[in-house]
Design an enzyme around this catalytic site. Structure first.
Site, short mmCIF file in Angstrom:
data_model
loop_
_atom_site.label_atom_id
_atom_site.label_comp_id
_atom_site.label_asym_id
_atom_site.label_seq_id
_atom_site.Cartn_x
_atom_site.Cartn_y
_atom_site.Cartn_z
N SER A 1 -9.78 -1.03 6.88
CA SER A 1 -9.14 -0.81 5.57
C SER A 1 -8.32 -1.97 5.03
CB SER A 1 -8.27 0.45 5.62
OG SER A 1 -9.08 1.58 5.69
N SER B 1 -9.49 1.45 2.81
CA SER B 1 -8.68 2.27 1.96
C SER B 1 -7.61 1.49 1.20
CB SER B 1 -7.98 3.35 2.79
OG SER B 1 -7.16 2.78 3.80
N LYS C 1 0.87 -1.18 0.00
CA LYS C 1 0.00 0.00 0.00
C LYS C 1 0.91 1.23 0.00
CE LYS C 1 -3.92 1.91 2.61
NZ LYS C 1 -4.80 1.70 3.77
#
Lengths: 60, 467
Positions: B179, B155, B80
């Site tokens: 997330s 996310s 990420k």
């Protein structure tokens, strides 16, 4: 409310664009709405979980 | 080669260790697939071809020289884009950090490199992790590989999409209000939010310090264990890590769940759930019972305080972190994140303290529940992946905001720090994945991995979104 939001954010040195106000206001209202959920919980003797360390939740 | 995209880490590691496959070949194969498939998914923000090929060549040399490091040696992994990578831009999905080049790796990245993993790229995400859809105005949305007209969740949406589509063998995501788990559920993969303190966050761009967690997203339970083994442990650079022993997670496998007590919450976690999701989770629970677990119904007090506590805590902590940057670069933030950060400046200290008081009550309630059961099982998310244009969905006659729904069942584990794992358990009638959330006692990731592995072995559905 808009003026209060504007003044408070200006104190932080943040100027809010006119188009942003409705979105900011709705979030302030949401928190106020959710705060009503606390009414039934007796928080007076509850120590806030401010120092949040994993060790606090670790139980043998 | 095509069949290799969806192999598990042990399967690909066996080929690498036996020298049947070269890490360089494997990296090139993935780059070709990313070039071909990611035009539709937009899961990668940065593909690190040059750096990754250098790492793959080093891995190849070491393996040929008999210096095999273990199951991640030569395995392509993506991150990420809020985890710092030395010399490689780390944007947190924001225009405000579009040119941010860190001087050092995050601790978890260093640990993966020590195990010989090949870092192949940085993945799309909701800007600053402050949102759950992965709608991203600057870099473009990451799309769900099962239906590109739908959100992958967020996310860590790029992580969910890339791993599900066979564009990486694992990813590291972050989880402040679901997330890791939400995109894992909506993309049909495994995702683990470890116990708060289990994995270092040093070098991760924060959203909310007291709620943030870093963890693995993979296509099997065993892959979760392998990546967790590599990244777990105390870190002097992160004051929130706990100096507790890291067990051998491989011991979680081959275990029975006979007699294990699995708690099913009678409140909160099954309120307002889409029928198909509820039916799938109930069927999965029945499967666990058939595999030997004892199902125990439990009522958990104070969970109705979660939404307030989670929202106020995130808003306040995020507002503090972004305070200076918001003053200088507010025009570089996306509209949704900018207005949330502005609203966060207006949360009072009293509200923040009340949120932490509520948090203590929630934590005590959940820890007391774990005196009766070993694991809690519930839906990960109340719905399957929504279409991009959907902001609301009607569930059991009530209109529900998609963004709030993505956080609702995840927040208790963030607020309490307990470990939580999303297991893919099946598909809706229109072919969208459904996830079940398993929550465990603090620092007992092993039990969650055992349950997930037993379920996967007997009932895992190995269909893939893109051949």
């Amino acid at each position: 409310m808009r003026e209060a939001v504007r003044q408070t954010l200006l104190m932080h040195g943040i100027e809010v664009d006119k188009k942003d106000y409705p979105y900011v206001e709705v979030q302030v209202q949401l928190i106020r709405q959710l705060e009503k959920m606390l009414a039934d919980a007796d928080l007076r003797d509850t120590v806030p979980a401010l120092v949040y360390r994993a060790a606090e939740v670790y139980k043998e | 080669m095509k069949t290799l995209y969806y192999e598990t880490i042990p399967q690909i590691a066996q080929k690498l260790e036996s020298k049947a496959l070269s890490p360089v070949e494997l990296a090139i194969m993935l780059f070709e697939r990313i070039d071909e498939v990611d035009k539709k998914l937009n899961s990668y923000l940065t593909v690190m071809k040059e750096e990754a090929l250098a790492q793959a060549k080093q891995a190849e040399r070491e393996i040929l020289a008999g210096q095999y490091r273990g199951p991640l040696h030569g395995v392509p992994i993506a991150l990420k884009d809020l985890l710092n990578t030395k010399g490689v831009r780390t944007t947190a999905g924001s225009q405000a950090l579009a040119d941010n080049i860190p001087d050092d790796d995050a601790t978890v990245v260093k640990k993966l490199r020590e195990e010989g993993a090949v870092i192949i790229g940085k993945l799309n995400m909701h800007e600053f992790a402050y949102g759950v859809t992965n709608k991203n105005a600057y870099f473009g949305n990451a799309n769900n590989p099962w239906d590109v007209e739908r959100s992958p969740g967020g996310s860590s949406g790029g992580s969910g999409a890339a791993v599900a589509a066979g564009l990486a063998y694992a990813s590291l995501g972050s989880d402040t209000g679901g997330s890791i788990r939400t995109p894992s559920a909506l993309c049909g993969i495994f995702g683990l939010k470890p116990t708060f303190g289990r994995v270092s966050k040093f070098g991760a761009i924060p959203l909310a310090w007291s709620l943030d967690h870093i963890g693995p997203m993979t296509r099997s339970a065993q892959d979760l264990a392998i990546v967790l083994q590599a990244i777990a442990g105390f870190d002097r650079k992160d004051p929130t890590t706990a100096n507790v022993e890291v067990p051998d997670y491989s011991a979680s496998f081959g275990q029975s769940i006979d007699g294990m007590k699995i708690g099913i919450p009678t409140n909160y976690f099954f309120d307002f759930v889409e029928k198909e999701v509820e039916a799938s989770v109930q069927a999965a629970i029945k499967n666990l019972e058939d595999l030997g677990a004892t199902i125990v119904e439990v009522a958990i007090p104070n969970l109705d305080l979660c939404e307030y506590s989670e929202l106020v805590t995130i808003q306040s902590e995020a507002a503090a972190y972004h305070h200076d940057m918001l003053k200088e670069k507010s025009h570089l933030y996306g509209n949704d994140v900018r207005t949330s950060l502005q609203a966060g400046q207006l949360v009072t200290a009293v509200q923040y303290i009340k949120a932490q008081q509520a948090r203590r009550l929630i934590r005590e309630s959940i820890l007391q529940t774990f005196e009766q059961v070993d694991v809690l099982a519930a839906p990960t998310v109340s719905m399957v992946a929504p279409k991009w244009k959907e902001s609301f969905r009607t569930i059991q006659g009530e209109s529900k905001a998609v963004t709030a729904e993505f956080v609702r069942f995840a927040a208790p584990a963030n607020l309490t720090g307990i470990p939580s794992l999303s297991v893919p358990i099946g598909f809706s009638a229109n072919g969208l994945p459904i996830g079940m959330q398993l929550m465990g006692k603090p620092f007992d990731e092993e039990t969650l991995l055992t349950v997930a592995a037993v379920y996967e072995e007997r009932h895992g559905d190995k269909r893939h979104p893109i051949d």
